[in-house]
Scaffold this motif. Structure first.
Motif, short mmCIF file in Angstrom:
data_model
loop_
_atom_site.label_atom_id
_atom_site.label_comp_id
_atom_site.label_asym_id
_atom_site.label_seq_id
_atom_site.Cartn_x
_atom_site.Cartn_y
_atom_site.Cartn_z
N MET A 4 59.21 43.02 -83.55
CA MET A 4 59.02 44.23 -82.97
C MET A 4 57.29 44.33 -82.75
O MET A 4 56.62 43.68 -83.18
CB MET A 4 59.27 45.34 -83.88
CG MET A 4 59.30 46.84 -83.35
SD MET A 4 57.68 47.34 -83.48
CE MET A 4 57.93 49.12 -82.61
N GLU A 6 54.22 46.92 -80.42
CA GLU A 6 53.89 48.11 -79.97
C GLU A 6 52.52 47.90 -79.23
O GLU A 6 51.54 47.22 -79.78
CB GLU A 6 53.69 49.17 -81.04
CG GLU A 6 53.38 50.58 -80.25
CD GLU A 6 53.17 51.88 -81.20
OE1 GLU A 6 54.20 52.31 -81.56
OE2 GLU A 6 52.17 51.86 -81.83
N GLY A 8 49.66 49.88 -77.96
CA GLY A 8 48.95 51.19 -78.34
C GLY A 8 48.26 51.66 -76.94
O GLY A 8 48.28 51.06 -76.02
N ALA A 13 47.95 45.09 -78.29
CA ALA A 13 49.74 44.82 -78.76
C ALA A 13 49.37 44.45 -80.15
O ALA A 13 48.57 43.87 -80.67
CB ALA A 13 50.34 43.72 -78.03
N LEU A 19 51.64 46.64 -87.69
CA LEU A 19 52.02 48.22 -87.89
C LEU A 19 52.36 48.67 -89.02
O LEU A 19 52.09 49.76 -89.35
CB LEU A 19 53.16 48.41 -86.74
CG LEU A 19 53.03 48.33 -85.24
CD1 LEU A 19 54.50 48.05 -84.58
CD2 LEU A 19 52.16 49.38 -84.77
N VAL A 72 55.83 57.96 -74.96
CA VAL A 72 56.02 56.59 -75.55
C VAL A 72 57.49 56.05 -74.84
O VAL A 72 58.48 57.18 -74.97
CB VAL A 72 56.27 56.66 -77.00
CG1 VAL A 72 56.62 55.35 -77.66
CG2 VAL A 72 55.12 57.48 -77.88
N ARG A 74 60.35 53.40 -75.81
CA ARG A 74 60.80 52.66 -76.69
C ARG A 74 61.92 51.86 -76.55
O ARG A 74 63.05 52.34 -75.74
CB ARG A 74 61.13 53.61 -77.76
CG ARG A 74 59.91 54.50 -78.46
CD ARG A 74 60.59 55.34 -79.62
NE ARG A 74 59.54 56.18 -80.06
CZ ARG A 74 58.70 56.05 -80.73
NH1 ARG A 74 58.39 54.76 -81.33
NH2 ARG A 74 57.53 56.78 -80.79
N ALA A 85 64.27 49.16 -83.81
CA ALA A 85 63.16 49.26 -83.00
C ALA A 85 62.82 47.87 -82.27
O ALA A 85 62.72 46.92 -83.41
CB ALA A 85 62.00 49.85 -83.31
N ALA A 87 60.60 47.52 -79.32
CA ALA A 87 59.24 47.37 -78.54
C ALA A 87 58.91 48.97 -78.40
O ALA A 87 59.97 49.75 -78.07
CB ALA A 87 59.25 46.73 -77.30
N SER A 88 57.58 49.24 -78.23
CA SER A 88 57.19 50.55 -77.73
C SER A 88 55.80 50.34 -76.91
O SER A 88 55.21 49.39 -77.29
CB SER A 88 57.11 51.50 -78.92
OG SER A 88 56.28 51.22 -79.84
N ALA A 89 55.50 51.21 -76.26
CA ALA A 89 54.35 51.32 -75.46
C ALA A 89 53.98 52.76 -75.12
O ALA A 89 54.54 53.55 -74.82
CB ALA A 89 54.52 50.62 -73.99
N LEU A 90 52.53 53.03 -75.61
CA LEU A 90 52.07 54.23 -75.49
C LEU A 90 51.36 54.31 -74.22
O LEU A 90 50.60 53.55 -73.79
CB LEU A 90 51.03 54.69 -76.68
CG LEU A 90 51.99 54.96 -77.89
CD1 LEU A 90 52.57 53.60 -78.65
CD2 LEU A 90 51.03 55.60 -78.99
#
Length: 96
Positions: A4, A6, A8, A13, A19, A72, A74, A85, A87-90
């Motif tokens: 996983m 993210e 930010g 990354a 995290l 976000v 996801r 989870a 991946a995620s991107a803000l």
């Protein structure tokens, strides 16, 4: 998932280990907020894409004031019957 990550709001990354370390360093009551406006955008076999809004207010360990909202994106994957989870991107939500 083990891999996983993210991205930010600052474009950096972070992997799952970073995290978890960051979350573990938070003190009780350091941040207020949460996630809402959760929308499932699509399920493609064992992969799902969602969006939500994250709202946070508080002070980071380095003294930086955090007071904002982020959209976000996801990505979740189904592994052994459970959604995890991946991946995620803000993206910062700015007011005009």
């Amino acid at each position: 998932t083990d891999r996983m990550f993210e991205v930010g709001g600052d474009g950096r990354a972070s992997d799952a280990e970073a995290l978890l370390k960051s979350l573990g360093a938070r003190k009780p009551g350091q941040f207020q907020g949460g996630a809402d406006q959760i929308h499932i955008r699509g399920i493609y076999g064992d992969t799902a894409v969602l969006t939500d809004r994250r709202v946070l207010k508080g002070t980071a360990a380095n003294g930086q004031v955090i007071d904002g909202q982020w959209r976000v994106t996801r990505v979740l994957v189904r592994q052994n019957g459970k959604w995890r989870a991946a991946a995620s991107a803000l993206t910062a939500i700015t007011s005009n």
